[in-house]
Write a protein that holds these residues in place. Structure first.
Motif, PDB file in Angstrom:
ATOM      1  N   UNK A   5       0.844  -1.193   0.000  1.00 48.42           N
ATOM      2  CA  UNK A   5       0.000   0.000   0.000  1.00 48.42           C
ATOM      3  C   UNK A   5       0.885   1.250   0.000  1.00 48.42           C
ATOM      4  N   UNK A   6       1.880   1.255   0.870  1.00 49.63           N
ATOM      5  CA  UNK A   6       2.763   2.413   0.984  1.00 49.63           C
ATOM      6  C   UNK A   6       3.600   2.592  -0.276  1.00 49.63           C
ATOM      7  N   UNK A   7       3.674   3.807  -0.758  1.00 47.95           N
ATOM      8  CA  UNK A   7       4.549   4.125  -1.874  1.00 47.95           C
ATOM      9  C   UNK A   7       4.010   3.795  -3.243  1.00 47.95           C
ATOM     10  N   UNK A   8       2.768   3.356  -3.309  1.00 51.15           N
ATOM     11  CA  UNK A   8       2.214   2.976  -4.618  1.00 51.15           C
ATOM     12  C   UNK A   8       1.185   3.967  -5.143  1.00 51.15           C
ATOM     13  N   UNK A   9       1.377   5.234  -4.803  1.00 54.67           N
ATOM     14  CA  UNK A   9       0.529   6.286  -5.384  1.00 54.67           C
ATOM     15  C   UNK A   9       0.678   6.352  -6.896  1.00 54.67           C
ATOM     16  N   UNK A  10       1.784   5.817  -7.418  1.00 53.68           N
ATOM     17  CA  UNK A  10       1.997   5.803  -8.861  1.00 53.68           C
ATOM     18  C   UNK A  10       0.885   5.112  -9.626  1.00 53.68           C
ATOM     19  N   UNK A  11       0.205   4.167  -8.979  1.00 53.25           N
ATOM     20  CA  UNK A  11      -0.919   3.501  -9.632  1.00 53.25           C
ATOM     21  C   UNK A  11      -2.046   4.491  -9.917  1.00 53.25           C
ATOM     22  N   UNK A  21       4.118  11.211  -5.226  1.00 57.42           N
ATOM     23  CA  UNK A  21       4.464   9.856  -5.662  1.00 57.42           C
ATOM     24  C   UNK A  21       4.817   8.940  -4.502  1.00 57.42           C
ATOM     25  N   UNK A  22       5.194   9.509  -3.353  1.00 55.78           N
ATOM     26  CA  UNK A  22       5.537   8.703  -2.186  1.00 55.78           C
ATOM     27  C   UNK A  22       4.315   8.351  -1.332  1.00 55.78           C
ATOM     28  N   UNK A  23       3.152   8.902  -1.676  1.00 58.62           N
ATOM     29  CA  UNK A  23       1.933   8.593  -0.931  1.00 58.62           C
ATOM     30  C   UNK A  23       1.590   7.111  -1.041  1.00 58.62           C
ATOM     31  N   UNK A  24       0.773   6.644  -0.125  1.00 54.66           N
ATOM     32  CA  UNK A  24       0.262   5.279  -0.228  1.00 54.66           C
ATOM     33  C   UNK A  24      -0.802   5.205  -1.313  1.00 54.66           C
ATOM     34  N   UNK A  25      -1.073   3.998  -1.748  1.00 63.60           N
ATOM     35  CA  UNK A  25      -2.127   3.765  -2.730  1.00 63.60           C
ATOM     36  C   UNK A  25      -3.460   4.253  -2.192  1.00 63.60           C
ATOM     37  N   UNK A  26      -3.774   3.909  -0.944  1.00 67.57           N
ATOM     38  CA  UNK A  26      -5.066   4.296  -0.371  1.00 67.57           C
ATOM     39  C   UNK A  26      -5.165   5.802  -0.173  1.00 67.57           C
ATOM     40  N   UNK A  27      -4.058   6.450   0.217  1.00 68.17           N
ATOM     41  CA  UNK A  27      -4.087   7.903   0.383  1.00 68.17           C
ATOM     42  C   UNK A  27      -4.283   8.604  -0.963  1.00 68.17           C
ATOM     43  N   UNK A  82      -4.090 -13.896  -8.184  1.00 71.46           N
ATOM     44  CA  UNK A  82      -4.370 -12.462  -8.271  1.00 71.46           C
ATOM     45  C   UNK A  82      -4.315 -11.983  -9.731  1.00 71.46           C
ATOM     46  N   UNK A  83      -3.221 -12.293 -10.420  1.00 70.13           N
ATOM     47  CA  UNK A  83      -3.032 -11.804 -11.780  1.00 70.13           C
ATOM     48  C   UNK A  83      -4.085 -12.354 -12.734  1.00 70.13           C
ATOM     49  N   UNK A  84      -4.400 -13.625 -12.589  1.00 71.15           N
ATOM     50  CA  UNK A  84      -5.401 -14.235 -13.473  1.00 71.15           C
ATOM     51  C   UNK A  84      -6.776 -13.633 -13.239  1.00 71.15           C
ATOM     52  N   UNK A 139      -6.533   0.491 -16.393  1.00 68.30           N
ATOM     53  CA  UNK A 139      -5.328   1.111 -15.835  1.00 68.30           C
ATOM     54  C   UNK A 139      -4.966   0.490 -14.490  1.00 68.30           C
ATOM     55  N   UNK A 140      -5.947   0.316 -13.614  1.00 69.88           N
ATOM     56  CA  UNK A 140      -5.682  -0.297 -12.315  1.00 69.88           C
ATOM     57  C   UNK A 140      -5.178  -1.734 -12.475  1.00 69.88           C
ATOM     58  N   UNK A 141      -5.794  -2.476 -13.372  1.00 73.14           N
ATOM     59  CA  UNK A 141      -5.394  -3.870 -13.593  1.00 73.14           C
ATOM     60  C   UNK A 141      -3.941  -3.933 -14.069  1.00 73.14           C
ATOM     61  N   UNK A 142      -3.613  -3.137 -15.070  1.00 76.32           N
ATOM     62  CA  UNK A 142      -2.257  -3.132 -15.608  1.00 76.32           C
ATOM     63  C   UNK A 142      -1.258  -2.706 -14.541  1.00 76.32           C
ATOM     64  N   UNK A 143      -1.589  -1.667 -13.794  1.00 77.44           N
ATOM     65  CA  UNK A 143      -0.676  -1.181 -12.773  1.00 77.44           C
ATOM     66  C   UNK A 143      -0.451  -2.170 -11.654  1.00 77.44           C
ATOM     67  N   UNK A 144      -1.523  -2.768 -11.169  1.00 76.35           N
ATOM     68  CA  UNK A 144      -1.395  -3.732 -10.065  1.00 76.35           C
ATOM     69  C   UNK A 144      -0.611  -4.972 -10.508  1.00 76.35           C
ATOM     70  N   UNK A 145      -0.863  -5.434 -11.724  1.00 82.10           N
ATOM     71  CA  UNK A 145      -0.131  -6.601 -12.218  1.00 82.10           C
ATOM     72  C   UNK A 145       1.373  -6.337 -12.277  1.00 82.10           C
ATOM     73  N   UNK A 146       1.747  -5.078 -12.462  1.00 85.63           N
ATOM     74  CA  UNK A 146       3.172  -4.739 -12.543  1.00 85.63           C
ATOM     75  C   UNK A 146       3.851  -4.682 -11.182  1.00 85.63           C
ATOM     76  N   UNK A 147       3.047  -4.624 -10.099  1.00 86.91           N
ATOM     77  CA  UNK A 147       3.663  -4.483  -8.769  1.00 86.91           C
ATOM     78  C   UNK A 147       3.427  -5.690  -7.850  1.00 86.91           C
ATOM     79  N   UNK A 148       2.620  -6.655  -8.288  1.00 86.94           N
ATOM     80  CA  UNK A 148       2.438  -7.838  -7.447  1.00 86.94           C
ATOM     81  C   UNK A 148       3.529  -8.864  -7.727  1.00 86.94           C
TER      82      UNK A 148
END
Length: 211
Positions: A6-12, A56-62, A150-152, A202-211
């Motif tokens: 969660x932390x640091x994934x504001x880039x998503x 960019x350093x924010x959490x995903x949830x923030x 998750x990815x599938x 966009x969310x799907x592509x981004x999350x797949x790149x970080x899991x």
């Protein structure tokens, strides 16, 4: 089980804002066929304002919360409150976790969908963004129930989102401004479903790149 931080994934969320910006003209073009033609303009305004407020350093949830607050506070029309609620509910379910797995993300998606169903009063086949969002989330849930990773599950959600969007082409609008056009809305994609599909992809592509 695969997770992402969660932390640091504001880039998503920043990438999500960039996706809306890149497709703003397309969204307005789609909206212009049966609506006011300003969907892309309004979405672009809100998402770019939010991008400027996200670190960019924010959490995903923030970052989701910042996006939600911007859309609800600074964007008029119906899409501000609708998407603002969606992102706010996602944020609420993710804020208290450091690692987000497939099932926590599932809970957040279901929370957001239920909130939109209550807020909008729309039903499936009313030709709204819910015709994209609902089957996408249901497909994701079903995939996890059947043992998918998750990815599938994300991939299957993305395919269901695209099908849901395309299905709006054959529907007649029953809610919102387009409803006044009745049968004339058949044969056109719904603008809200179009932006919803972009958001999910966009969310799907981004999350797949970080899991």
């Amino acid at each position: 089980m695969k997770t992402f931080s969660n932390q640091g994934n504001a880039g998503l969320v920043i990438a999500l804002c960039d996706t809306i910006h890149a497709n703003a003209d397309l969204l307005s073009q789609i909206d212009g066929a049966i609506g006011d033609g300003d969907h892309g303009v309004n979405m672009n305004k809100g998402f770019l304002m939010a991008k400027d407020r996200i670190n960019a350093k924010d959490s995903f949830s923030d970052a989701l919360k910042i996006l939600a607050d911007t859309l609800m506070g600074d964007i008029g029309g119906s899409m501000g409150p609708i998407y603002g609620t969606f992102f706010d509910e996602l944020s609420l379910k993710l804020a208290d976790t450091s690692q987000i797995d497939a099932h926590r993300f599932r809970s957040a998606l279901r929370n957001a969908l239920d909130a939109l169903l209550e807020l909008t009063g729309a039903k499936l086949e009313d030709k709204t963004l819910l015709d994209c969002l609902s089957p996408a989330i249901t497909t994701y849930e079903d995939a996890l129930d059947e043992g998918a990773d998750f990815a599938t599950a994300l991939d299957l959600m993305g395919m269901a989102s695209r099908r849901g969007l395309e299905n709006t082409r054959g529907m007649v609008a029953k809610i919102g401004r387009a409803a006044r056009l009745g049968e004339r809305t058949r044969g056109h994609l719904d603008a809200g479903a179009s932006s919803c599909n972009l958001i999910l992809q966009s969310l799907i592509s981004g999350i797949k790149n970080v899991i």
